[in-house]
Design a protein around this motif. Sequence first.
Motif, PDB file in Angstrom:
ATOM      1  N   ASP A 117       0.800  -1.217   0.000  1.00 44.58           N
ATOM      2  CA  ASP A 117       0.000   0.000   0.000  1.00 44.58           C
ATOM      3  C   ASP A 117       0.836   1.272   0.000  1.00 44.58           C
ATOM      4  OD1 ASP A 117      -2.286  -1.496  -0.071  1.00 44.58           O
ATOM      5  OD2 ASP A 117      -2.743  -1.296   2.078  1.00 44.58           O
ATOM      6  N   ASP A 118       1.945   1.272   0.730  1.00 43.86           N
ATOM      7  CA  ASP A 118       2.734   2.507   0.792  1.00 43.86           C
ATOM      8  C   ASP A 118       3.408   2.811  -0.539  1.00 43.86           C
ATOM      9  OD1 ASP A 118       4.429   0.293   1.148  1.00 43.86           O
ATOM     10  OD2 ASP A 118       5.859   1.424   2.351  1.00 43.86           O
ATOM     11  N   LEU A 119       3.710   1.778  -1.339  1.00 44.33           N
ATOM     12  CA  LEU A 119       4.296   2.018  -2.653  1.00 44.33           C
ATOM     13  C   LEU A 119       3.222   2.346  -3.692  1.00 44.33           C
ATOM     14  CD1 LEU A 119       7.236  -0.541  -2.871  1.00 44.33           C
ATOM     15  CD2 LEU A 119       7.208   1.813  -2.020  1.00 44.33           C
ATOM     16  N   LYS A 120       2.030   1.790  -3.519  1.00 41.36           N
ATOM     17  CA  LYS A 120       0.917   2.233  -4.359  1.00 41.36           C
ATOM     18  C   LYS A 120       0.691   3.734  -4.153  1.00 41.36           C
ATOM     19  CE  LYS A 120      -1.757  -2.066  -4.388  1.00 41.36           C
ATOM     20  NZ  LYS A 120      -2.869  -2.781  -3.732  1.00 41.36           N
ATOM     21  N   ALA A 121       0.827   4.182  -2.899  1.00 41.63           N
ATOM     22  CA  ALA A 121       0.612   5.592  -2.590  1.00 41.63           C
ATOM     23  C   ALA A 121       1.622   6.480  -3.313  1.00 41.63           C
ATOM     24  CB  ALA A 121       0.685   5.819  -1.088  1.00 41.63           C
ATOM     25  N   VAL A 122       2.829   5.974  -3.522  1.00 43.63           N
ATOM     26  CA  VAL A 122       3.842   6.732  -4.264  1.00 43.63           C
ATOM     27  C   VAL A 122       3.409   6.906  -5.728  1.00 43.63           C
ATOM     28  CG1 VAL A 122       6.221   6.698  -5.134  1.00 43.63           C
ATOM     29  CG2 VAL A 122       5.742   6.038  -2.762  1.00 43.63           C
ATOM     30  N   ILE A 123       2.940   5.821  -6.332  1.00 39.01           N
ATOM     31  CA  ILE A 123       2.437   5.904  -7.709  1.00 39.01           C
ATOM     32  C   ILE A 123       1.249   6.857  -7.768  1.00 39.01           C
ATOM     33  CG2 ILE A 123       1.417   4.632  -9.628  1.00 39.01           C
ATOM     34  CD1 ILE A 123       4.323   3.878  -9.194  1.00 39.01           C
ATOM     35  N   ASP A 124       0.333   6.717  -6.817  1.00 38.35           N
ATOM     36  CA  ASP A 124      -0.877   7.546  -6.809  1.00 38.35           C
ATOM     37  C   ASP A 124      -0.551   9.035  -6.682  1.00 38.35           C
ATOM     38  OD1 ASP A 124      -2.250   5.175  -6.929  1.00 38.35           O
ATOM     39  OD2 ASP A 124      -2.880   5.186  -4.817  1.00 38.35           O
ATOM     40  N   ALA A 125       0.449   9.343  -5.859  1.00 40.98           N
ATOM     41  CA  ALA A 125       0.822  10.737  -5.639  1.00 40.98           C
ATOM     42  C   ALA A 125       1.452  11.362  -6.876  1.00 40.98           C
ATOM     43  CB  ALA A 125       1.781  10.845  -4.455  1.00 40.98           C
ATOM     44  N   ASN A 126       1.875  10.529  -7.811  1.00 43.37           N
ATOM     45  CA  ASN A 126       2.489  11.007  -9.053  1.00 43.37           C
ATOM     46  C   ASN A 126       1.628  10.651 -10.255  1.00 43.37           C
ATOM     47  OD1 ASN A 126       5.333  12.101  -8.308  1.00 43.37           O
ATOM     48  ND2 ASN A 126       5.104  10.233  -7.098  1.00 43.37           N
ATOM     49  N   SER A 127       0.330  10.640 -10.032  1.00 41.73           N
ATOM     50  CA  SER A 127      -0.648  10.309 -11.064  1.00 41.73           C
ATOM     51  C   SER A 127      -1.697  11.408 -11.145  1.00 41.73           C
ATOM     52  CB  SER A 127      -1.339   8.971 -10.730  1.00 41.73           C
ATOM     53  OG  SER A 127      -0.426   7.901 -10.697  1.00 41.73           O
ATOM     54  N   GLY A 128      -2.597  11.283 -12.120  1.00 41.07           N
ATOM     55  CA  GLY A 128      -3.752  12.157 -12.200  1.00 41.07           C
ATOM     56  C   GLY A 128      -3.489  13.457 -12.937  1.00 41.07           C
ATOM     57  N   GLU A 129      -4.189  14.490 -12.529  1.00 36.68           N
ATOM     58  CA  GLU A 129      -4.100  15.776 -13.231  1.00 36.68           C
ATOM     59  C   GLU A 129      -2.693  16.342 -13.172  1.00 36.68           C
ATOM     60  OE1 GLU A 129      -5.995  20.216 -12.789  1.00 36.68           O
ATOM     61  OE2 GLU A 129      -7.390  18.526 -12.635  1.00 36.68           O
ATOM     62  N   MET A 130      -2.031  16.183 -12.034  1.00 32.99           N
ATOM     63  CA  MET A 130      -0.673  16.688 -11.901  1.00 32.99           C
ATOM     64  C   MET A 130       0.256  16.056 -12.925  1.00 32.99           C
ATOM     65  SD  MET A 130       2.521  15.538 -10.746  1.00 32.99           S
ATOM     66  CE  MET A 130       2.361  14.364  -9.414  1.00 32.99           C
ATOM     67  N   ALA A 131       0.215  14.723 -13.034  1.00 32.22           N
ATOM     68  CA  ALA A 131       1.077  14.022 -13.979  1.00 32.22           C
ATOM     69  C   ALA A 131       0.686  14.329 -15.421  1.00 32.22           C
ATOM     70  CB  ALA A 131       1.018  12.519 -13.721  1.00 32.22           C
ATOM     71  N   SER A 132      -0.604  14.472 -15.675  1.00 30.08           N
ATOM     72  CA  SER A 132      -1.072  14.786 -17.026  1.00 30.08           C
ATOM     73  C   SER A 132      -0.568  16.158 -17.467  1.00 30.08           C
ATOM     74  CB  SER A 132      -2.603  14.742 -17.063  1.00 30.08           C
ATOM     75  OG  SER A 132      -3.084  13.456 -16.698  1.00 30.08           O
ATOM     76  N   ALA A 133      -0.702  17.146 -16.580  1.00 29.33           N
ATOM     77  CA  ALA A 133      -0.203  18.491 -16.899  1.00 29.33           C
ATOM     78  C   ALA A 133       1.309  18.477 -17.106  1.00 29.33           C
ATOM     79  CB  ALA A 133      -0.575  19.452 -15.763  1.00 29.33           C
ATOM     80  N   TRP A 134       2.013  17.710 -16.296  1.00 29.01           N
ATOM     81  CA  TRP A 134       3.470  17.568 -16.389  1.00 29.01           C
ATOM     82  C   TRP A 134       3.843  17.014 -17.763  1.00 29.01           C
ATOM     83  CZ3 TRP A 134       6.482  14.186 -12.283  1.00 29.01           C
ATOM     84  CH2 TRP A 134       7.862  14.314 -12.470  1.00 29.01           C
ATOM     85  N   ALA A 135       3.141  15.975 -18.206  1.00 24.52           N
ATOM     86  CA  ALA A 135       3.425  15.371 -19.504  1.00 24.52           C
ATOM     87  C   ALA A 135       3.155  16.358 -20.639  1.00 24.52           C
ATOM     88  CB  ALA A 135       2.592  14.108 -19.689  1.00 24.52           C
ATOM     89  N   GLY A 136       2.056  17.103 -20.547  1.00 26.30           N
ATOM     90  CA  GLY A 136       1.771  18.106 -21.570  1.00 26.30           C
ATOM     91  C   GLY A 136       2.804  19.218 -21.580  1.00 26.30           C
ATOM     92  N   ARG A 137       3.231  19.623 -20.394  1.00 26.39           N
ATOM     93  CA  ARG A 137       4.257  20.675 -20.280  1.00 26.39           C
ATOM     94  C   ARG A 137       5.569  20.224 -20.907  1.00 26.39           C
ATOM     95  NH1 ARG A 137       3.184  21.390 -15.429  1.00 26.39           N
ATOM     96  NH2 ARG A 137       4.843  20.226 -14.396  1.00 26.39           N
ATOM     97  N   ALA A 138       5.856  18.932 -20.828  1.00 29.42           N
ATOM     98  CA  ALA A 138       7.074  18.391 -21.446  1.00 29.42           C
ATOM     99  C   ALA A 138       7.081  18.642 -22.947  1.00 29.42           C
ATOM    100  CB  ALA A 138       7.178  16.893 -21.157  1.00 29.42           C
ATOM    101  N   HIS A 139       5.927  18.489 -23.571  1.00 32.36           N
ATOM    102  CA  HIS A 139       5.833  18.750 -25.010  1.00 32.36           C
ATOM    103  C   HIS A 139       6.011  20.229 -25.313  1.00 32.36           C
ATOM    104  CE1 HIS A 139       4.643  14.716 -26.361  1.00 32.36           C
ATOM    105  NE2 HIS A 139       4.065  14.619 -25.175  1.00 32.36           N
ATOM    106  N   ASP A 140       5.472  21.092 -24.456  1.00 32.01           N
ATOM    107  CA  ASP A 140       5.652  22.530 -24.654  1.00 32.01           C
ATOM    108  C   ASP A 140       7.133  22.897 -24.596  1.00 32.01           C
ATOM    109  OD1 ASP A 140       2.900  22.898 -24.855  1.00 32.01           O
ATOM    110  OD2 ASP A 140       2.666  23.388 -22.727  1.00 32.01           O
ATOM    111  N   GLN A 141       7.858  22.294 -23.645  1.00 33.19           N
ATOM    112  CA  GLN A 141       9.292  22.547 -23.543  1.00 33.19           C
ATOM    113  C   GLN A 141      10.010  22.077 -24.807  1.00 33.19           C
ATOM    114  OE1 GLN A 141       9.233  20.671 -19.310  1.00 33.19           O
ATOM    115  NE2 GLN A 141      11.125  21.855 -19.371  1.00 33.19           N
ATOM    116  N   GLY A 142       9.639  20.899 -25.268  1.00 33.53           N
ATOM    117  CA  GLY A 142      10.271  20.354 -26.459  1.00 33.53           C
ATOM    118  C   GLY A 142       9.963  21.134 -27.717  1.00 33.53           C
ATOM    119  N   ASP A 143       8.774  21.739 -27.780  1.00 35.25           N
ATOM    120  CA  ASP A 143       8.402  22.520 -28.961  1.00 35.25           C
ATOM    121  C   ASP A 143       9.331  23.715 -29.158  1.00 35.25           C
ATOM    122  OD1 ASP A 143       6.300  20.923 -29.787  1.00 35.25           O
ATOM    123  OD2 ASP A 143       4.768  22.088 -28.743  1.00 35.25           O
TER     124      ASP A 143
END
Length: 342
Positions: free
Chosen positions: A253-279
Amino acid sequence: MTFLKTLSIAALTTALAAPSIAQEVTLRFQHFVSPKSANPTYFMQPWADKIEKDSGGRIKVELYPFMQLGGKAPSQYDLIRDGAVDGGWVIPGYQPGRFPEAEAMELPFMVTKSGEEASVAAWKFTQKYLQDDFSDVHLIAAHMHGPGLVHKKGDPIEKVEDFKGLKLRGPSRPATLLLKEMGAISVGMPVPAFPEALSKGVVDGGVITWEMSPSLKLDELTDSHTDVAGEKSLYNLYFIWAMNKESYAKLPDDLKAVIDANSGEMASAWAGRAHDQGDVTGKAAMEDAGNTIAQISVEETARIQALGEKVTEDWITEMTKRGLDARALVEDARRFVAEGKS
């Protein structure tokens, strides 16, 4: 007696250490592009590093580019679902018709040219409409790239008529539908096949982002790069970053929590921002190569937008016949995009 006591202490030490050892895990994630391209550089590797740091080193994420663990880019979703890999990067549109609701986010002029803004909208849309579609994997992020534009041999695009007869690569069904509407001969293919198709003359060009241009050698294989006017992207592509469900479920459970804390809207925005940087760096590389950088006029962009609206209406009609509430899908996609505009 001393020997037995020593043996007992050793056994106790081993027993106490065993749970900690058992909880250390290596997760193998796979993608299909160069490790030097934007998403692996600015999202995947930093994400993997953060997972390792946040877990105190108990989770290690290994990244494998170019589908090194096997399979082709269009089969990535099934490889994750079936446990051939622990996780990876998926373009659902590489399997046309399988995830039709996701296509709403990819319709012409749907999202802004900010990958980060588009990705926040993509995550919200996914939460409302796509949970069932992706129920056989563990979803970490849903995101989009920056503006998609036309890269081609020869002169840049100036007007709608310039598309007529051009053989252009398209990454998804909505993109190819728009290209056809503009008079181009659309050729659907995953990104790894694009450079060879260009070099062999199979296509005259294609639509893709700035950030992918250097790794695909578009500075050498094409001569011009044309974007549309305005804040909306000609087209965009929907991605997911996902894990095998069993790989996630067997984590403590404690390692699932690590994945969960780096998931969702935060991770999605991070991934999109990566493309903006690359552009930014991708466009600069094309400029440095002396290629022509162009933008279609406002008037001609309006003509393309009108054709894009026809593609959207035709899509709504088609998907409604398939039993989807297609107009609601489009309206909500637009609402989520509008909510995310800065």
